[in-house]
Design a protein around this motif. Structure first.
Motif, mmCIF file in Angstrom:
data_model
loop_
_atom_site.group_PDB
_atom_site.id
_atom_site.type_symbol
_atom_site.label_atom_id
_atom_site.label_comp_id
_atom_site.label_asym_id
_atom_site.label_seq_id
_atom_site.Cartn_x
_atom_site.Cartn_y
_atom_site.Cartn_z
ATOM 1 N N MET A 24 0.825 -1.203 0.000
ATOM 2 C CA MET A 24 0.000 0.000 0.000
ATOM 3 C C MET A 24 0.865 1.262 0.000
ATOM 4 S SD MET A 24 -3.122 -1.060 2.550
ATOM 5 C CE MET A 24 -4.029 0.440 2.188
ATOM 6 N N ALA A 25 1.999 1.220 0.715
ATOM 7 C CA ALA A 25 2.884 2.378 0.745
ATOM 8 C C ALA A 25 3.483 2.643 -0.626
ATOM 9 C CB ALA A 25 4.000 2.142 1.769
ATOM 10 N N ALA A 26 3.921 1.582 -1.291
ATOM 11 C CA ALA A 26 4.501 1.756 -2.622
ATOM 12 C C ALA A 26 3.475 2.312 -3.593
ATOM 13 C CB ALA A 26 5.032 0.412 -3.131
ATOM 14 N N ARG A 27 2.245 1.871 -3.475
ATOM 15 C CA ARG A 27 1.194 2.355 -4.373
ATOM 16 C C ARG A 27 0.834 3.803 -4.051
ATOM 17 N NH1 ARG A 27 -2.406 -3.184 -4.758
ATOM 18 N NH2 ARG A 27 -0.578 -4.512 -4.842
ATOM 19 N N MET A 28 0.938 4.182 -2.785
ATOM 20 C CA MET A 28 0.645 5.555 -2.423
ATOM 21 C C MET A 28 1.632 6.506 -3.075
ATOM 22 S SD MET A 28 -1.269 7.698 -0.893
ATOM 23 C CE MET A 28 -2.253 6.729 0.266
ATOM 24 N N VAL A 29 2.902 6.087 -3.204
ATOM 25 C CA VAL A 29 3.901 6.925 -3.864
ATOM 26 C C VAL A 29 3.467 7.208 -5.292
ATOM 27 C CG1 VAL A 29 6.266 7.034 -4.707
ATOM 28 C CG2 VAL A 29 5.792 6.097 -2.457
ATOM 29 N N ARG A 30 2.984 6.176 -5.985
ATOM 30 C CA ARG A 30 2.542 6.362 -7.360
ATOM 31 C C ARG A 30 1.372 7.342 -7.432
ATOM 32 N NH1 ARG A 30 3.896 1.550 -9.962
ATOM 33 N NH2 ARG A 30 5.826 0.799 -9.031
ATOM 34 N N ALA A 31 0.476 7.279 -6.450
ATOM 35 C CA ALA A 31 -0.693 8.142 -6.474
ATOM 36 C C ALA A 31 -0.335 9.588 -6.147
ATOM 37 C CB ALA A 31 -1.736 7.631 -5.471
ATOM 38 N N VAL A 32 0.685 9.776 -5.284
ATOM 39 C CA VAL A 32 1.050 11.122 -4.857
ATOM 40 C C VAL A 32 1.846 11.860 -5.916
ATOM 41 C CG1 VAL A 32 2.460 12.428 -3.214
ATOM 42 C CG2 VAL A 32 0.971 10.585 -2.406
ATOM 43 N N ALA A 33 2.820 11.168 -6.543
ATOM 44 C CA ALA A 33 3.720 11.873 -7.461
ATOM 45 C C ALA A 33 4.085 11.040 -8.670
ATOM 46 C CB ALA A 33 4.981 12.275 -6.713
ATOM 47 N N PRO A 34 3.105 10.692 -9.515
ATOM 48 C CA PRO A 34 3.438 9.877 -10.681
ATOM 49 C C PRO A 34 4.372 10.595 -11.640
ATOM 50 C CG PRO A 34 1.212 10.746 -10.874
ATOM 51 C CD PRO A 34 1.684 11.050 -9.481
ATOM 52 N N ALA A 35 4.218 11.901 -11.793
ATOM 53 C CA ALA A 35 5.024 12.628 -12.769
ATOM 54 C C ALA A 35 6.494 12.600 -12.409
ATOM 55 C CB ALA A 35 4.529 14.070 -12.869
ATOM 56 N N ALA A 36 6.803 12.608 -11.124
ATOM 57 C CA ALA A 36 8.200 12.620 -10.717
ATOM 58 C C ALA A 36 8.886 11.302 -10.995
ATOM 59 C CB ALA A 36 8.298 12.945 -9.222
ATOM 60 N N ALA A 37 8.091 10.221 -11.172
ATOM 61 C CA ALA A 37 8.680 8.905 -11.383
ATOM 62 C C ALA A 37 8.730 8.518 -12.856
ATOM 63 C CB ALA A 37 7.873 7.859 -10.609
ATOM 64 N N VAL A 38 8.311 9.422 -13.733
ATOM 65 C CA VAL A 38 8.176 9.075 -15.139
ATOM 66 C C VAL A 38 9.501 9.175 -15.867
ATOM 67 C CG1 VAL A 38 7.101 9.775 -17.307
ATOM 68 C CG2 VAL A 38 5.782 9.792 -15.202
ATOM 69 N N ARG A 39 9.764 8.214 -16.761
ATOM 70 C CA ARG A 39 10.889 8.298 -17.674
ATOM 71 C C ARG A 39 10.332 8.362 -19.083
ATOM 72 N NH1 ARG A 39 15.504 4.167 -16.180
ATOM 73 N NH2 ARG A 39 14.983 3.667 -18.312
ATOM 74 N N ALA A 40 11.171 8.055 -20.046
ATOM 75 C CA ALA A 40 10.712 8.044 -21.428
ATOM 76 C C ALA A 40 9.660 6.951 -21.612
ATOM 77 C CB ALA A 40 11.895 7.816 -22.354
ATOM 78 N N ASN A 41 8.927 7.027 -22.719
ATOM 79 C CA ASN A 41 7.915 6.017 -23.005
ATOM 80 C C ASN A 41 8.525 4.624 -22.958
ATOM 81 O OD1 ASN A 41 6.096 8.030 -23.346
ATOM 82 N ND2 ASN A 41 5.856 7.803 -25.556
ATOM 83 N N ARG A 42 7.832 3.707 -22.313
ATOM 84 C CA ARG A 42 8.305 2.330 -22.175
ATOM 85 C C ARG A 42 7.571 1.437 -23.163
ATOM 86 N NH1 ARG A 42 12.849 2.906 -20.181
ATOM 87 N NH2 ARG A 42 12.847 0.632 -20.299
ATOM 88 N N ARG A 43 8.150 0.259 -23.415
ATOM 89 C CA ARG A 43 7.532 -0.724 -24.301
ATOM 90 C C ARG A 43 7.306 -2.021 -23.535
ATOM 91 N NH1 ARG A 43 11.021 -1.967 -29.100
ATOM 92 N NH2 ARG A 43 12.672 -1.765 -27.550
ATOM 93 N N VAL A 44 6.125 -2.570 -23.699
ATOM 94 C CA VAL A 44 5.775 -3.830 -23.049
ATOM 95 C C VAL A 44 5.312 -4.828 -24.105
ATOM 96 C CG1 VAL A 44 5.169 -2.742 -20.857
ATOM 97 C CG2 VAL A 44 3.415 -3.003 -22.624
ATOM 98 N N TRP A 45 5.200 -6.093 -23.708
ATOM 99 C CA TRP A 45 4.786 -7.114 -24.668
ATOM 100 C C TRP A 45 3.807 -8.091 -24.031
ATOM 101 C CZ3 TRP A 45 6.186 -11.992 -22.960
ATOM 102 C CH2 TRP A 45 7.260 -12.056 -22.059
ATOM 103 N N LEU A 46 2.941 -8.625 -24.894
ATOM 104 C CA LEU A 46 1.972 -9.647 -24.505
ATOM 105 C C LEU A 46 2.084 -10.810 -25.478
ATOM 106 C CD1 LEU A 46 -1.184 -7.315 -24.206
ATOM 107 C CD2 LEU A 46 0.357 -7.950 -22.338
ATOM 108 N N ASP A 47 2.321 -12.017 -24.987
ATOM 109 C CA ASP A 47 2.256 -13.220 -25.813
ATOM 110 C C ASP A 47 0.850 -13.800 -25.705
ATOM 111 O OD1 ASP A 47 4.847 -13.034 -26.634
ATOM 112 O OD2 ASP A 47 5.644 -14.519 -25.237
ATOM 113 N N VAL A 48 0.264 -14.137 -26.843
ATOM 114 C CA VAL A 48 -1.149 -14.531 -26.887
ATOM 115 C C VAL A 48 -1.300 -15.902 -27.526
ATOM 116 C CG1 VAL A 48 -3.437 -13.891 -27.764
ATOM 117 C CG2 VAL A 48 -1.823 -12.102 -27.064
ATOM 118 N N SER A 49 -2.221 -16.696 -26.998
ATOM 119 C CA SER A 49 -2.586 -17.971 -27.615
ATOM 120 C C SER A 49 -4.086 -17.977 -27.888
ATOM 121 C CB SER A 49 -2.215 -19.154 -26.718
ATOM 122 O OG SER A 49 -3.049 -19.199 -25.570
#
Length: 290
Positions: A24-49
């Motif tokens: 809950m504490a880690a998630r609160m950090v994201r809710a309080v200051a998401p902009a401060a934790a942002v870097r460049a656009n990230r890329r993710v992947w999904l494998d599908v069947s």
């Protein structure tokens, strides 16, 4: 103050309660200051069947610079780094094992053929009538069509963005089942700020000759979080998967379309991205110093 309260709760807790307080504490950090934790656009992947057969990989570029909170939620649900859901303490907070449950088309009627030129004797072809695919609910055994659970421990708010549903391959949060057309959108009650894990990917053809590229009835209802950069053919395999009997209107799939694995790609320099927890700690320090 919110961070200090979470830190105090974590220090006072023991055993399983301590682990819950840490999440809950880690998630609160994201809710309080998401902009401060942002870097460049990230890329993710999904494998599908599809029905047990590998369909391929979908790579998504997240719009971290535009919608940081939604993008971070999607990224962390691809890595699974937050462990299990707060709601039940057992469900993995990850897209792995969840399903695509809908594949909506523009309409249920047979599409008239389109001629290659104004000459009616010219070659003709059938237009692509895909609209979108919908899935990603990480609760209810991964097979539901509810909002799912976010990394923040509950629904999180919409973020403003100038983007519209104007091309195929757009990825957006979908707290509720997306409507197939404008009439259904007008009739359905829309509850904003209910984002969880569920998402949609548009498949509507881009060329105007194939029915146009806009899906205006989705604008303002769903936060666009990213775009497919590779694997749109895999998304269209999902679109063409077997529907349940009588599911032409809502597009419910009979085929088992499963996200078998998922993750985050390394950055342009080939280095693995820093953990979300490290970025969250940096954000917390920045907030407290301010």
């Amino acid at each position: 103050e919110a961070w200090d309260a979470c830190a105090a709760a974590e220090a006072a807790a023991e055993g399983g309660e301590k682990r819950l307080a840490s999440r809950m504490a880690a998630r609160m950090v994201r809710a309080v200051a998401p902009a401060a934790a942002v870097r460049a656009n990230r890329r993710v992947w999904l494998d599908v069947s599809v029905d047990g057969a590998a369909a391929g990989r979908v790579v998504i570029e997240l719009f971290t610079d535009e919608v940081p909170r939604a993008a971070e939620n999607f990224r962390a649900l691809c890595t699974g780094e937050f462990g299990v859901a707060i709601s039940d303490g057992a469900t993995p907070l990850c897209y792995r094992g969840s399903r695509f449950v809908r594949a909506l088309s523009c309409d249920t009627s047979a599409s008239a053929p389109i001629f290659e030129s104004n000459d009616q004797g010219a070659r003709q072809f059938k237009p692509w009538d895909g609209l979108l695919v919908h899935g990603g609910d990480n609760v209810r055994g991964g097979a539901g069509d509810g909002p799912g659970e976010s990394i923040y421990g509950g629904p999180f708010e919409d973020e403003a963005s100038a983007r519209t549903f104007s091309e195929p391959g757009l990825v957006a949060m979908a707290a509720a089942a997306p409507p197939r057309d404008a009439a259904r959108a007008a009739a359905a009650a829309h509850a904003p700020h209910r984002n969880g894990s569920s998402f949609l990917i548009t498949t509507k053809a881009a060329p105007a000759a194939l029915g146009g590229e806009r899906i205006p009835h989705l604008d303002g209802r769903h936060v666009i979080v990213g775009k497919v950069s590779k694997g749109i053919d895999v998304v269209r395999k999902i679109q063409k998967a077997r529907l349940a009997d009588g599911a032409a209107a809502d597009g419910r799939l009979a085929a088992a379309v499963v996200i078998t694995d998922c993750g985050e790609l390394s950055d342009a320099a080939g280095q693995p991205p820093r953990s979300a927890f490290a970025r969250g700690a940096d954000a917390a320090a920045a907030v407290r110093e301010a």
